[in-house]
Design an enzyme around this catalytic site. Structure first.
Site, PDB file in Angstrom:
ATOM      1  N   ARG B 303       0.821  -1.328  -0.131  1.00 55.72           N
ATOM      2  CA  ARG B 303       0.036   0.016   0.017  1.00 55.72           C
ATOM      3  C   ARG B 303       0.931   1.100  -0.167  1.00 55.72           C
ATOM      4  NH1 ARG B 303      -5.237  -1.542   3.122  1.00 55.72           N
ATOM      5  NH2 ARG B 303      -5.603  -3.419   1.630  1.00 55.72           N
ATOM      6  N   GLU B 305       0.641   4.216   0.776  1.00 59.99           N
ATOM      7  CA  GLU B 305       0.143   5.291   1.783  1.00 59.99           C
ATOM      8  C   GLU B 305       1.072   5.835   2.341  1.00 59.99           C
ATOM      9  OE1 GLU B 305      -3.782   2.996   3.188  1.00 59.99           O
ATOM     10  OE2 GLU B 305      -2.965   4.586   4.481  1.00 59.99           O
ATOM     11  N   ARG B 311       0.599   2.199  13.168  1.00 63.49           N
ATOM     12  CA  ARG B 311       0.064   1.206  12.808  1.00 63.49           C
ATOM     13  C   ARG B 311      -0.030   0.993  10.932  1.00 63.49           C
ATOM     14  NH1 ARG B 311      -6.344   1.757  13.741  1.00 63.49           N
ATOM     15  NH2 ARG B 311      -6.939   3.412  12.287  1.00 63.49           N
ATOM     16  N   HIS B 312       0.679   1.765  10.384  1.00 62.57           N
ATOM     17  CA  HIS B 312       0.841   1.583   8.952  1.00 62.57           C
ATOM     18  C   HIS B 312       2.214   1.206   8.371  1.00 62.57           C
ATOM     19  CE1 HIS B 312      -3.012   3.951   9.174  1.00 62.57           C
ATOM     20  NE2 HIS B 312      -3.292   3.213   8.031  1.00 62.57           N
ATOM     21  N   GLU B 454      -9.043  -1.235  14.391  1.00 60.84           N
ATOM     22  CA  GLU B 454      -9.587  -2.078  13.280  1.00 60.84           C
ATOM     23  C   GLU B 454      -8.525  -3.112  12.713  1.00 60.84           C
ATOM     24  OE1 GLU B 454     -10.886   0.004   9.823  1.00 60.84           O
ATOM     25  OE2 GLU B 454     -10.254  -1.591   8.549  1.00 60.84           O
ATOM     26  N   SER B 457     -11.636  -5.560   7.480  1.00 66.40           N
ATOM     27  CA  SER B 457     -12.612  -4.689   7.068  1.00 66.40           C
ATOM     28  C   SER B 457     -13.379  -5.868   6.115  1.00 66.40           C
ATOM     29  CB  SER B 457     -12.187  -3.562   6.255  1.00 66.40           C
ATOM     30  OG  SER B 457     -13.179  -2.528   6.320  1.00 66.40           O
ATOM     31  N   ARG B 505      -0.533  -6.554  12.175  1.00 66.22           N
ATOM     32  CA  ARG B 505      -1.535  -5.861  13.285  1.00 66.22           C
ATOM     33  C   ARG B 505      -1.947  -6.678  14.430  1.00 66.22           C
ATOM     34  NH1 ARG B 505      -5.565  -1.021  11.209  1.00 66.22           N
ATOM     35  NH2 ARG B 505      -3.635  -0.258  10.220  1.00 66.22           N
TER      36      ARG B 505
END
Lengths: 317, 531
Positions: B303, B305, B311-312, B454, B457, B505
């Protein structure tokens, strides 16, 4: 021709201050003009001003009345009914309406558009039979979503405890179609605990107290304070002396139960109530019901016939 | 220079040596005498040393192990050194964790992975002074082979993992030496945060750890974390295989960005370019349309991002599930939650040592959960938040602080760290989410939370090509780019749902750690590409 002019000795216009301590007589000769002035001098007021003053007095009176009413209300709200004379209350059985409507909003708080879930944490070594009976009664009155969970603090739970709330409702996947949620969690807790709204309510501890709360949701609480006190008294007797007491105490309670049930079919008289539920469950858990006195046995049979005690009997075997 | 002056002076007065000159000469003579004495003593000592080293062949640096000979020697692991082996003479290979010399004795702490044991070399029958000196001078982290007798101890050795035994060393050889200056000290790396500040002892910065990952991973805490992570992966596989799932491998180089397209890495692919897969979504669903019914896959997810949060990561390991169901997507939700509960139970039963080891450095509350898993509806979550004073609309997405608050509220009421939030509003979900049949504002989608954060998903997917096209147009997505995806639903597609979790995670949240880089062996984030 510039003449010698004499300066005037006295100024032309002399102002005379009339004394105010004397009163004036109306002018006999002149007519009309000085009347208003005269009236003012005598202490009477202008009619327009009179009207204004009258209005102001009215408003002040109303304000005082309002203040008095509010004071009265605060007094009645803050002080308990200490002056309620118990002797004037009607003796004897007053009709307790078992189909009374309970206002869920007033008991559980405003409906925020979502399921109102009551969470009960119980220890699997000590299942709360009276709460199961109350659950059965609640299911009759409301649409109740019942779920049973096992907490990670407990390793395993016998299958009878997992199915103690009955079979899963067909609609249980849509939580919002139910009015009330009854979530039973088998957990390693020392004392039974009920949680509902953690922000506004503290948890309720003890099987008897949770039973009282749930009974209130049925709207069947006796309105008569004498009966209510008797009900509380039986509940306390059952919980403290029957469930937790020595064998002597238990025998004493059974004797008093027998006596009370000799006079009427149920503990409070003609109507089935929470006192019967809690006492019956304690009797069933404490001792072998076949050894109980005759009236008690008959009463237990009547309880069973009502149908709500099936879940409790299943757990006893 | 002074000597020359002195000599000059004495030359100037050749006749009678002045007092100065005499004194100087005397001093020189004394110095020379002392020097001679010292040298003689040294020589004597050396001789002594050489003479007394009866243990010469019991220690030393081994030549590099180039597989010169095949020794049939059984090495015992430090983990297995227990009082049952008392009085046995065994060989052990371990690293030197610490060494402390005291006169005629040297205490070594030997370490292998998570386990440490104390070893003692004392001057005596088996060891000479030189041997003790040699042992004391060995650098930390060197790998050594030791032959020793296992001895029971009266007093427990609190600082080691093997508390009931001690090794009395008879032979010690170095297999692989370490450089003396280490970039970080392992004791510092294992020290809990609070302690370091109070007592003035250092703890190691995260960046230093990540730059020298090889050494940082040797600490007991890191060993425990990654063993537990391996356990998560294994339990995931085992549970799903037992439920009849098939493991698939999906391609990671893809032609079109699957989820929205904003955060993908581009790679040059011969004459064109391609993308690194953001998730195996597309291919999982294609497998369902290809009648595999229940599939899962474990693989990297990329990803792009630019989020520098706790947490990423830009690359992480995704554990994805997809399942065809009969009538209601809750069948899939129940299956996924049951898998998660089995993972938690397995970790609790089989990895207690690892959990305790991690808790020593990073204390946290044990993980609690309910079985069957608690499932709340989105409306209930919003109602709980509103009751706690948060202002939000019924169809707003949950912000991260709200998610954490909801996690705390659920923990207070139900005492669980893991729960599912079902029926999210349709507007905040991707275009392939199936809308709720009874209320068009909501969708058949769900999120799962651990400790308020979370982890998964998921949703029921749209399996009808026409509805999918409508939803894609509604979201303003270029239909050309997802033509292949839509085509896969045109030839009979079963209703299906699924979801994916991130391995790092889940490990981080299960152990109650606070930064995902602690659970990723060689983490990748916008600022880090090596090691």
């Amino acid at each position: 021709m510039p003449m010698y002019q004499v300066k005037p000795v006295s100024p032309g216009e002399i102002k005379i201050d009339l004394p105010t301590c004397m009163y004036k007589l109306p002018n006999i000769h002149a007519q009309g003009t000085s009347r208003g002035e005269h009236a003012f001098q005598n202490g009477e007021v202008d009619p327009a001003v009179k009207v204004l003053e009258a209005q102001q007095d009215d408003i002040l009176k109303k304000l005082y009345e309002l203040k008095a009413t509010v004071d009265g209300l605060t007094k009645t709200v803050t002080t308990p009914d200490a002056d309620l004379d118990a002797t004037t209350l009607s003796q004897g059985v007053s009709a307790t309406v078992s189909k009374g409507t309970a206002d869920l909003d007033s008991l559980l708080g405003k409906d925020l558009g979502a399921l109102r879930d009551i969470v009960i944490n119980a220890n699997p070594s000590n299942p709360p039979l009276s709460l199961l009976v109350l659950h059965s009664l609640l299911c009759q009155r409301y649409r109740v979503l019942s779920t049973v969970h096992v907490h990670s603090s407990v390793t395993s739970v016998p299958p009878t405890l997992l199915s103690c709330l009955g079979p899963r409702h067909a609609d249980s996947y849509t939580r919002h179609r139910f009015e009330l949620g009854f979530t039973l969690i088998w957990k390693d807790v020392s004392k039974l605990q009920m949680k509902f709204n953690t922000q506004n309510m503290c948890p309720i501890e003890g099987e008897a107290n949770v039973a009282r709360f749930l009974y209130r949701l049925l709207g069947a609480e006796p309105q008569d304070p004498v009966l209510a006190t008797q009900m509380d008294s039986w509940i306390d007797t059952a919980v403290f002396q029957l469930a937790e007491g020595s064998s002597k105490e238990q025998a004493a309670v059974l004797r008093s139960l027998n006596g009370a049930l000799g006079r009427s079919p149920w503990l409070l008289g003609q109507e089935f109530s929470l006192a019967d539920i809690v006492s019956a469950c304690c009797v069933l858990q404490a001792s072998d019901s076949t050894l109980a006195p005759a009236n008690v046995q008959r009463w237990l049979k009547s309880c069973q016939n009502l149908g709500h005690f099936n879940c409790a009997y299943e757990l006893l075997h | 220079m002074t000597k020359e002056n002195v000599q000059g002076a004495s030359e100037e007065e050749p006749q009678g040596q002045s007092k100065k000159g005499l004194k100087k000469q005397q001093k020189e003579a004394e110095k020379a005498a002392k020097k001679a004495e010292k040298q003689a003593k040294l020589a004597a000592d050396q001789q002594e040393a050489d003479e007394d080293d009866f243990a010469k062949d019991r220690y030393g640096v081994c030549p590099m192990v180039q597989s010169r000979q095949k020794l049939d020697r059984a090495l015992v692991r430090v983990q297995d050194l227990t009082p049952e082996k008392a009085e046995q003479q065994i060989w052990v290979r371990a690293r030197i964790h610490t060494s402390r010399a005291k006169g005629k004795q040297c205490f070594l702490v030997l370490r292998h992975q998570q386990f440490t044991v104390q070893a003692l070399i004392a001057v005596g029958d088996h060891a000479s002074k030189q041997m003790v000196k040699f042992a004391a001078n060995l650098t930390k982290e060197s790998i050594i082979d030791v032959e020793a007798v296992v001895k029971k101890v009266d007093q427990k050795i609190e600082s080691c993992s093997q508390q009931d035994v001690e090794l009395h060393v008879e032979r010690i050889f170095v297999i692989s030496q370490s450089e003396p200056r280490l970039p970080l000290q392992l004791e510092d790396a294992v020290r809990p945060e609070g302690d370091g500040d109070e007592e003035g002892r250092a703890t190691v910065n995260q960046d230093t750890r990540l730059d020298n990952r090889v050494i940082d991973l040797r600490t007991t805490t890191s060993q425990a974390i990654f063993r537990l992570q391996s356990g998560v992966c294994q339990l995931f596989r085992d549970t799903l295989i037992n439920k009849g799932f098939v493991e698939i491998q999906t391609p990671k180089i893809i032609s079109a960005a699957s989820e929205g397209g904003a955060n993908v890495f581009t790679v040059s692919y011969f004459k064109t370019s391609a993308y690194l897969a953001q998730s195996p979504q597309l291919y999982k669903q294609m497998c369902i349309c290809a009648d595999f019914d229940k599939v899962f896959c474990v693989g990297p997810v990329f990803r792009a991002e630019d989020s520098n949060t706790h947490r990423h990561l830009t690359e992480f390991v995704g554990l994805d599930i997809e399942m065809a169901f009969n009538y209601h997507y809750h069948e899939v939700v129940d299956s996924i939650t049951d898998t998660m509960v089995q993972i938690f139970k397995g970790l609790h039963d089989r990895f207690q040592t690892e959990i305790q080891t991690v808790n020593k450095q990073y204390p946290s509350e044990p993980f609690k959960f309910l079985e069957p898993t608690l499932r709340l509806e989105y409306k209930e979550g919003v109602a709980m938040l509103k009751a706690a004073g948060v202002e939000m609309g019924d169809e707003d997405d949950l912000s991260t602080p709200n998610e954490k608050l909801l996690g705390r509220l659920v923990k207070e009421k139900y005492d669980t760290d893991f729960y599912v939030l079902d029926k999210y509003p349709l507007a905040v979900r991707p275009f392939y989410t199936m809308p709720d049949p009874n209320n068009p504002k909501y969708s058949n989608s769900y999120d799962m939370f651990m400790r308020g954060e979370e982890i998964l998903s998921g949703a029921q997917r749209v399996h009808d090509a026409q509805l999918l096209t409508e939803r894609a147009m509604h979201h303003g997505i270029d239909l050309e780019k997802i033509k292949a995806y839509i085509d896969s639903f045109r030839y009979g597609a079963p209703p299906h749902a699924g979801g994916g979790i991130g391995l790092e995670r889940v490990t981080m949240l299960y152990l109650g750690l606070h930064n995902i880089r602690q659970t990723s062996m060689f983490p990748r984030d916008p600022k880090r590409l090596t090691p």
